[in-house]
Design a protein around this motif. Structure first.
Motif, PDB file in Angstrom:
ATOM      1  N   GLN A   1       0.425   1.296   9.023  1.00  0.00           N
ATOM      2  CA  GLN A   1       0.150   0.480   7.611  1.00  0.00           C
ATOM      3  C   GLN A   1       0.797   1.503   6.798  1.00  0.00           C
ATOM      4  O   GLN A   1       2.043   0.909   5.681  1.00  0.00           O
ATOM      5  N   LYS A   2       1.115   2.600   6.064  1.00  0.00           N
ATOM      6  CA  LYS A   2       2.595   3.105   5.709  1.00  0.00           C
ATOM      7  C   LYS A   2       3.882   2.671   6.211  1.00  0.00           C
ATOM      8  O   LYS A   2       4.796   2.083   5.065  1.00  0.00           O
TER       9      LYS A   2
ATOM     10  N   GLN B   1       0.256   2.965  -2.037  1.00  0.00           N
ATOM     11  CA  GLN B   1       0.666   3.762  -1.486  1.00  0.00           C
ATOM     12  C   GLN B   1       0.163   5.372  -1.950  1.00  0.00           C
ATOM     13  O   GLN B   1       0.474   6.517  -1.240  1.00  0.00           O
ATOM     14  N   LYS B   2      -0.382   5.294  -2.848  1.00  0.00           N
ATOM     15  CA  LYS B   2      -1.616   6.772  -3.293  1.00  0.00           C
ATOM     16  C   LYS B   2      -2.964   6.706  -1.668  1.00  0.00           C
ATOM     17  O   LYS B   2      -3.498   7.838  -2.235  1.00  0.00           O
ATOM     18  N   THR B   3      -3.237   5.483  -1.729  1.00  0.00           N
ATOM     19  CA  THR B   3      -4.752   4.761  -1.292  1.00  0.00           C
ATOM     20  C   THR B   3      -4.860   5.808   0.602  1.00  0.00           C
ATOM     21  O   THR B   3      -2.873   6.429   1.055  1.00  0.00           O
ATOM     22  N   SER B   4      -5.081   5.835   1.138  1.00  0.00           N
ATOM     23  CA  SER B   4      -5.149   6.385   2.414  1.00  0.00           C
ATOM     24  C   SER B   4      -4.918   5.117   3.241  1.00  0.00           C
ATOM     25  O   SER B   4      -5.349   4.233   3.602  1.00  0.00           O
ATOM     26  N   LEU B   5      -3.817   5.911   4.184  1.00  0.00           N
ATOM     27  CA  LEU B   5      -2.792   4.341   5.073  1.00  0.00           C
ATOM     28  C   LEU B   5      -2.440   5.253   6.587  1.00  0.00           C
ATOM     29  O   LEU B   5      -2.282   6.615   6.320  1.00  0.00           O
ATOM     30  N   ASP B   6      -3.119   4.774   7.140  1.00  0.00           N
ATOM     31  CA  ASP B   6      -2.752   4.835   8.546  1.00  0.00           C
ATOM     32  C   ASP B   6      -1.165   5.016   9.021  1.00  0.00           C
ATOM     33  O   ASP B   6      -0.043   4.707   7.949  1.00  0.00           O
ATOM     34  N   LYS B   7      -0.221   5.336  10.333  1.00  0.00           N
ATOM     35  CA  LYS B   7       0.793   5.973  10.212  1.00  0.00           C
ATOM     36  C   LYS B   7       1.466   3.777   9.438  1.00  0.00           C
ATOM     37  O   LYS B   7       2.617   3.867   9.229  1.00  0.00           O
TER      38      LYS B   7
END
Length: 637
Positions: free
Chosen positions: A173-174, A165-171
């Motif tokens: 993936q979140k 959850q700290k990494t860069s994720l698109d919507k």
């Protein structure tokens, strides 16, 4: 029969509880009124036992004096007994008075034996009790083992979700990650529930008294539960009696478990409206403070005929509820048993279709402390920087997770995959803290702790057991072996940070300025409305669809304006009526957040209480409606 006038059924019921016992009912004149020869030992004491015979006359000569003595003394001295060595072995002869009936004084002579049979019976009972204890112990161990096996991989799952959850994720993936996180938490709750119930059922659940700040504890629960309520767009309210803002003593973990169960249930079974948590001080009683906790909701409620069964295990109000909402059916059972274990009580009032109100009253002890160090809500990666840590775990995933978390605290981390490697590292290098898994093959965590404390004579390093065990006596044993504290798997990163600060005695003043107040923000990506139902109703006919939208916008604009004016004039009845009329329109467009506000407003108006809250809801409904109408006009007009 005389026995019938002496409530025969009740006497027989009592006598049936006595193993291997014969009895004779007689009167003050020693006349036999009734006989029950169950163990065929009576004939060894009495030559015959016919009705109307004289009890003394039919007693076998060797036993006549003792039979005469006990049967007569029953009337003069009360219950009397003796032991006689009959042909069948040693028997116990007892007599007791039964009082007067129809001017006659009654006595009961009991012959229990032979003593050998009684010993055998008692031996059998003891054997059964021992077998039951062993079965309970095996069950408890089995549940603990299952818990350990599930918790270990869950620790890695929940831990790595947190890191992802700290990494860069698109919507997308979140969203997927949030689903996985919720599923893992649900599974953890399920494991905890089953294990707690197993311990309660076996009588092994014990209380653990600690000093804690009641307001802080409720604040933590509220912050956690508010996220769940926000997901369903229902309002979660919390009020706390200022008189309870003090340090108290009790089982904070079990009380928290009761609260989370009740609030989770309330949120689960509430689609619109609110869930309300209230904490009040009831009374002082010596060194105890009686506390009242109320959890109320505007949910589906409980049918009247189901209320009496709601605290029984595996019971839910209907099969449909079990299918729709899931769960083990143990939550309320656990709440009741834990509350009673803490010498409190729990009750419920409910109306089907309108909501429920659970009331918990519980005594808490006064604490001698006036202040407690709070756990920080935010990690400060400076305060643990350069501290040296060793992680000992035979599970590679948990080693990797531990290293990522501790390095995030700027700590220097070494890894050991088993007890032998841990002993070697402990002998070569100095560490500030050792995070130690207990259950490892060949050399256990306890063996490692003993080696460090005894063989290496190292008393300065802090040893933190990181374990999936939940058996209290095992955790207590860890401390006796030189372990400073323990952490239960699975854990969150913030929990590990706070625990390390505690065992390493980091000054909380260094991190207090970093503590921030959690502010829950609405996800801007959340849809304001969902027109699926409206499209279905209008069968995708454009003119009908647009007409319905226009009708909604007119009703919403006019209704909210009328509601604001009525509130300003103090006409709460009209506010309530208007809110009631608006609810169906907003439901058709799945505007859940506004529906919840309207339901809550309606309830407050009915009680004509809390005008400040009423004002806030009226204003919020109006502003949200303006925003929704604006978005609808942009999209369709």
């Amino acid at each position: 029969m005389w026995l019938q006038s002496l409530k025969a059924d009740r006497i027989r019921e009592v006598m049936d509880l006595l193993p291997d016992t014969s009895w004779v009912l007689y009167n003050r004149e020693m006349e036999i009124l009734e006989v029950a020869d169950r163990n065929r030992v009576l004939k060894d004491i009495l030559k015959k036992s016919r009705l109307s015979e004289d009890l003394h006359q039919i007693a076998d000569p060797p036993f006549h004096p003792e039979v005469k003595r006990v049967s007569e003394e029953a009337f003069t001295r009360g219950p009397t007994q003796t032991r006689l060595n009959s042909k069948s072995g040693l028997v116990k002869v007892s007599a007791l008075p039964l009082g007067k009936e129809c001017s006659h004084q009654m006595g009961l002579l009991m012959v229990q034996g032979n003593e050998g049979s009684l010993v055998e019976y008692r031996s059998g009972l003891e054997k059964e009790k021992e077998e039951a204890r062993e079965t309970s112990e095996v069950k408890s161990r089995f549940m603990a083992r299952i818990s350990h096996e599930i918790r270990t991989p869950l620790n890695a799952i929940i831990g790595f979700i947190e890191q992802l959850q700290k990494t860069s994720l698109d919507k997308t993936q979140k969203n997927y990650l949030n689903i996985v996180d919720k599923s893992a938490v649900y599974l953890l709750d399920l494991v905890n529930e089953i294990l707690t119930f197993s311990k309660l059922e076996s009588g092994k659940q014990q209380l653990d008294k600690v000093d804690f700040n009641l307001k802080d504890m409720f604040g933590e629960v509220y912050s956690t539960m508010k996220n769940r309520a926000a997901e369903k767009k229902i309002n979660l309210r919390f009020s706390f009696d200022k008189q309870m803002s003090q340090v108290v003593r009790g089982d904070a973990f079990r009380l928290k478990q009761v609260l989370i169960n009740l609030i989770s249930n309330a949120i689960k079974f509430t689609a619109y409206g609110y869930v309300e948590i209230k904490v009040n001080k009831l009374r002082d009683e010596g060194d105890r403070i009686w506390t009242e906790i109320i959890v109320a909701d505007t949910g589906i409620g409980i049918p009247e005929e189901k209320i009496r069964d709601i605290f029984k295990e595996y019971r839910q109000a209907s099969i449909g509820i079990a299918r729709k909402h899931g769960g083990t059916g143990l939550g309320l059972t656990i709440c009741k048993r834990l509350t009673e274990l803490m010498h409190g009580s729990i009750s419920v009032q409910s109306t089907e279709g309108k909501g429920s109100r659970f009331l918990v009253t519980i005594p808490l002890e006064r604490s001698n402390l006036t202040y407690l160090t709070k756990n920080t809500l935010r990690i400060n990666n400076k305060v643990l920087a350069q501290r040296r840590a060793m992680i000992v775990d035979d599970d590679a995933m948990n080693r990797m997770l531990g290293r990522i978390i501790l390095e995030g605290f700027n700590m220097e981390v070494s890894l050991a995959s088993d007890g032998r490697e841990a002993m070697e590292l402990a002998g070569k290098s100095a560490f500030d803290v050792i995070l130690l898994d207990i259950h490892m093959p060949e050399i256990s965590g306890l063996d490692v702790a003993r080696y460090i404390r005894n063989d290496l004579n190292n008393q300065s390093v802090k040893i933190l057991a990181v374990t999936a065990d939940m058996i209290r006596k095992e955790l207590e044993k860890y401390k006796k072996e030189g372990i400073d504290d323990y952490m239960i798997k699975p854990y969150r990163e913030i929990n590990m940070f706070n625990k390390l600060c505690q065992v390493l005695d980091v000054n909380p003043e260094l991190i207090r300025y970093e503590t921030v107040k959690i502010v829950l923000k609405e996800d801007p990506g959340d849809a304001l409305y969902d027109l699926t139902e409206l499209r279905s109703v209008t069968r995708d006919q454009a003119s009908f669809f647009n007409e319905m939208l226009e009708t909604f916008m007119e009703n919403a604009a006019g209704g909210t304006a009328r509601m604001q004016k009525a509130f300003e004039q103090g006409d709460y009845a009209l506010v309530m009526e208007t809110a009631h009329r608006l609810i169906p329109s907003y439901k058709h467009l799945a505007i859940t957040k506004v529906v919840s506000d309207l339901v809550e407003l309606k309830n407050i108006c009915a009680r004509e209480s809390d005008s400040e809250r009423m004002n806030m809801l009226v204003s919020r409904i109006a502003s949200d409606s303006v925003r929704i109408i604006g978005e609808l006009k942009k999209e369709f007009m």
